[in-house]
Scaffold this active site. Structure first.
Site, PDB file in Angstrom:
ATOM      1  CB  SER A   1      -0.946   0.004   1.196  1.00  0.00           C
ATOM      2  OG  SER A   1      -0.226  -0.177   2.382  1.00  0.00           O
TER       3      SER A   1
ATOM      4  CG  HIS B   1      -2.708  -0.521  -3.371  1.00  0.00           C
ATOM      5  ND1 HIS B   1      -2.888   0.799  -3.062  1.00  0.00           N
ATOM      6  CD2 HIS B   1      -2.986  -1.207  -2.223  1.00  0.00           C
ATOM      7  CE1 HIS B   1      -3.242   0.911  -1.803  1.00  0.00           C
ATOM      8  NE2 HIS B   1      -3.324  -0.286  -1.270  1.00  0.00           N
TER       9      HIS B   1
ATOM     10  CD  GLU C   1      -2.898   3.545  -5.887  1.00  0.00           C
ATOM     11  OE1 GLU C   1      -3.155   4.743  -5.984  1.00  0.00           O
ATOM     12  OE2 GLU C   1      -2.759   2.986  -4.775  1.00  0.00           O
TER      13      GLU C   1
ATOM     14  CG  ASN D   1      -2.888   3.949   1.293  1.00  0.00           C
ATOM     15  OD1 ASN D   1      -4.027   4.114   1.713  1.00  0.00           O
ATOM     16  ND2 ASN D   1      -2.391   2.747   1.079  1.00  0.00           N
TER      17      ASN D   1
HETATM   18  N1  CAA Z   1     -16.505  -9.719   1.173  1.00  0.00           N
HETATM   19  C1  CAA Z   1     -15.833  -9.274   2.243  1.00  0.00           C
HETATM   20  N2  CAA Z   1     -16.283  -8.272   3.026  1.00  0.00           N
HETATM   21  C2  CAA Z   1     -17.450  -7.697   2.705  1.00  0.00           C
HETATM   22  C3  CAA Z   1     -18.211  -8.131   1.610  1.00  0.00           C
HETATM   23  C4  CAA Z   1     -17.688  -9.189   0.841  1.00  0.00           C
HETATM   24  N3  CAA Z   1     -18.336  -9.716  -0.203  1.00  0.00           N
HETATM   25  N4  CAA Z   1     -19.317  -7.364   1.535  1.00  0.00           N
HETATM   26  C5  CAA Z   1     -19.280  -6.503   2.566  1.00  0.00           C
HETATM   27  N5  CAA Z   1     -18.126  -6.660   3.261  1.00  0.00           N
HETATM   28  C6  CAA Z   1     -17.841  -6.140   4.596  1.00  0.00           C
HETATM   29  C7  CAA Z   1     -17.684  -4.802   5.151  1.00  0.00           C
HETATM   30  O1  CAA Z   1     -16.411  -4.387   5.334  1.00  0.00           O
HETATM   31  C8  CAA Z   1     -18.379  -4.957   6.514  1.00  0.00           C
HETATM   32  O2  CAA Z   1     -17.735  -5.911   7.374  1.00  0.00           O
HETATM   33  P1  CAA Z   1     -18.435  -6.705   8.651  1.00  0.00           P
HETATM   34  O3  CAA Z   1     -19.794  -7.201   8.317  1.00  0.00           O
HETATM   35  O4  CAA Z   1     -17.505  -7.867   8.847  1.00  0.00           O
HETATM   36  O5  CAA Z   1     -18.448  -5.756   9.803  1.00  0.00           O
HETATM   37  C9  CAA Z   1     -19.605  -5.507   6.093  1.00  0.00           C
HETATM   38  O6  CAA Z   1     -19.110  -6.432   5.139  1.00  0.00           O
HETATM   39  C10 CAA Z   1     -20.636  -4.533   5.709  1.00  0.00           C
HETATM   40  O7  CAA Z   1     -21.466  -5.242   4.950  1.00  0.00           O
HETATM   41  P2  CAA Z   1     -22.615  -4.541   4.124  1.00  0.00           P
HETATM   42  O8  CAA Z   1     -23.257  -5.597   3.303  1.00  0.00           O
HETATM   43  O9  CAA Z   1     -23.466  -3.772   5.093  1.00  0.00           O
HETATM   44  O10 CAA Z   1     -21.739  -3.643   3.208  1.00  0.00           O
HETATM   45  P3  CAA Z   1     -22.092  -2.247   2.559  1.00  0.00           P
HETATM   46  O11 CAA Z   1     -22.838  -2.508   1.329  1.00  0.00           O
HETATM   47  O12 CAA Z   1     -22.667  -1.318   3.580  1.00  0.00           O
HETATM   48  O13 CAA Z   1     -20.646  -1.742   2.141  1.00  0.00           O
HETATM   49  C11 CAA Z   1     -18.389  -1.220   2.314  1.00  0.00           C
HETATM   50  C12 CAA Z   1     -19.566  -1.913   2.977  1.00  0.00           C
HETATM   51  C13 CAA Z   1     -18.257  -1.683   0.857  1.00  0.00           C
HETATM   52  C14 CAA Z   1     -17.150  -1.613   3.080  1.00  0.00           C
HETATM   53  C15 CAA Z   1     -18.657   0.341   2.281  1.00  0.00           C
HETATM   54  O14 CAA Z   1     -18.928   0.776   3.588  1.00  0.00           O
HETATM   55  C16 CAA Z   1     -17.474   1.103   1.762  1.00  0.00           C
HETATM   56  O15 CAA Z   1     -17.290   1.239   0.564  1.00  0.00           O
HETATM   57  N6  CAA Z   1     -16.636   1.628   2.683  1.00  0.00           N
HETATM   58  C17 CAA Z   1     -15.382   2.285   2.302  1.00  0.00           C
HETATM   59  C18 CAA Z   1     -14.340   1.220   2.072  1.00  0.00           C
HETATM   60  C19 CAA Z   1     -13.054   1.793   1.567  1.00  0.00           C
HETATM   61  O16 CAA Z   1     -12.849   2.991   1.413  1.00  0.00           O
HETATM   62  N7  CAA Z   1     -12.113   0.894   1.281  1.00  0.00           N
HETATM   63  C20 CAA Z   1     -10.781   1.278   0.840  1.00  0.00           C
HETATM   64  C21 CAA Z   1      -9.917   1.461   2.025  1.00  0.00           C
HETATM   65  S1  CAA Z   1      -8.320   2.017   1.531  1.00  0.00           S
HETATM   66  C22 CAA Z   1      -7.527   0.627   1.093  1.00  0.00           C
HETATM   67  O17 CAA Z   1      -7.999  -0.470   1.129  1.00  0.00           O
HETATM   68  C23 CAA Z   1      -6.116   0.859   0.648  1.00  0.00           C
HETATM   69  C24 CAA Z   1      -5.114   0.639   1.686  1.00  0.00           C
HETATM   70  O18 CAA Z   1      -3.965   0.313   1.288  1.00  0.00           O
HETATM   71  C25 CAA Z   1      -5.316   0.906   3.113  1.00  0.00           C
END
Ligand code: CAA
Length: 286
Positions: free
Chosen positions: A122, A143, A155, A193
């Protein structure tokens, strides 16, 4: 190596990112070998894949038969030598340059000379990771975003020696597993990031400095700017240790404007790493 030549994909690391990458590759029809250092990590990776596939079936994004076929295409192992026939390998181990270089050195010895080696890092340098191999032209950053099965973007990062052919293959592979891509140069944090980490750290500082309560900061940013998660909720989702590692790399390379927030360091020191430990900025049922 062309996209059509890829039949088997290796994934090194069965954690959050690795199991997600294995899942999307298998769902796209690739045979996948997913490797971690201990059987318990491989098994935990399969458990996460099962939960994720079940969720996609419940949401009617996959049929049960498609999910079963995808699951059946993934083989687990603790032996890196089992990746010897992979045409493309994606590394998703811990964000530590020493560990990544050791994995890349071993992959370079294990895999055929044409195999493309991708890293899911990342923030770390693709060029420095590639430097321990005899094929820096065949090393690329791919990424993926967390959660991999849901997030649409990847990415594609060009190291100093990455060839045009490898970059094109990286983009084509990401698209073949259902993602859209953007290109980034090998500079700390790439696009996402570099911009996301200061945003999260500013959210942590705003909370620590009493600008608003944590829920109000997250509500402010979700309602005010239409993002799906505010900075504190997103930090818990990513993992506070991952956020701190990425922030420290950016700080080291880019200076004071990237200093991690004090409260982030204190939470990580206390072992409160977010959702995965049951507590971060919020508490979670486990
Ligand atoms: N597989 C795995 N996890 C899943 C999933 C799947 N098929 N579907 C949903 N999730 C996860 C969510 O993270 C969350 O976890 P828990 O249930 O374990 O708590 C949960 O499932 C939420 O489920 P929902 O069905 O309610 O999901 P949603 O439709 O509300 O969307 C989300 C959840 C897609 C995470 C949305 O909230 C979102 O887009 N959040 C922003 C995520 C983001 O910005 N990600 C990038 C982070 S930066 C990065 O990754 C780069 C780095 O290097 C750090």
């Amino acid at each position: 190596m062309q996209l059509e030549d890829i039949g088997t994909v290796g994934v090194v690391g069965a954690g959050t990112m690795g199991n997600g990458i294995a899942q999307v590759a298998a769902t796209a029809g690739y045979d996948v070998v997913m490797r971690d250092v201990e059987q318990q990590f491989v098994s935990a990776g399969f458990d996460a894949i099962d939960r994720s596939l079940d969720r996609l079936v419940r949401k009617e994004e996959l049929t049960q038969a498609e999910a079963d076929r995808a699951r059946g295409r993934i083989e687990g192992t603790t032996d890196l030598a089992d990746l010897r026939d992979a045409h493309l390998v994606v590394e998703a181990v811990t964000e530590d340059m020493g560990v990544k270089q050791s994995v890349f050195g071993d992959l370079d010895d294990t895999c055929g000379p044409e195999t493309v080696l991708a890293t899911n890092t990342s923030t770390l340098s693709i060029t420095t990771i590639a430097s321990v191999t005899d094929r820096p032209d065949r090393v690329v950053g791919l990424h993926f975003m967390n959660p991999v099965p849901v997030m649409k973007g990847v990415e594609v990062v060009e190291g100093e020696k990455t060839s045009e052919e490898t970059l094109a293959l990286g983009r084509a592979f990401a698209q073949a597993v259902g993602k859209e891509t953007w290109d980034a140069d090998d500079k700390p944090g790439f696009v996402v990031n570099r911009i996301l980490m200061p945003w999260i750290n500013e959210g942590v500082r705003a909370y620590d400095e009493g600008i608003a309560g944590k829920a109000d900061i997250d509500r402010g940013m979700t309602l005010g700017t239409n993002v799906p998660m505010g900075p504190l909720e997103l930090a818990d989702h990513i993992g506070l240790d991952v956020v701190l590692d990425a922030s420290e790399t950016l700080h080291e390379e880019l200076g004071d404007r990237y200093q991690p927030a004090y409260l982030l360091k204190r939470k990580v020191a206390a072992g409160d790493l977010g959702k995965k430990t049951g507590a971060g900025f919020y508490e979670y049922e486990r």
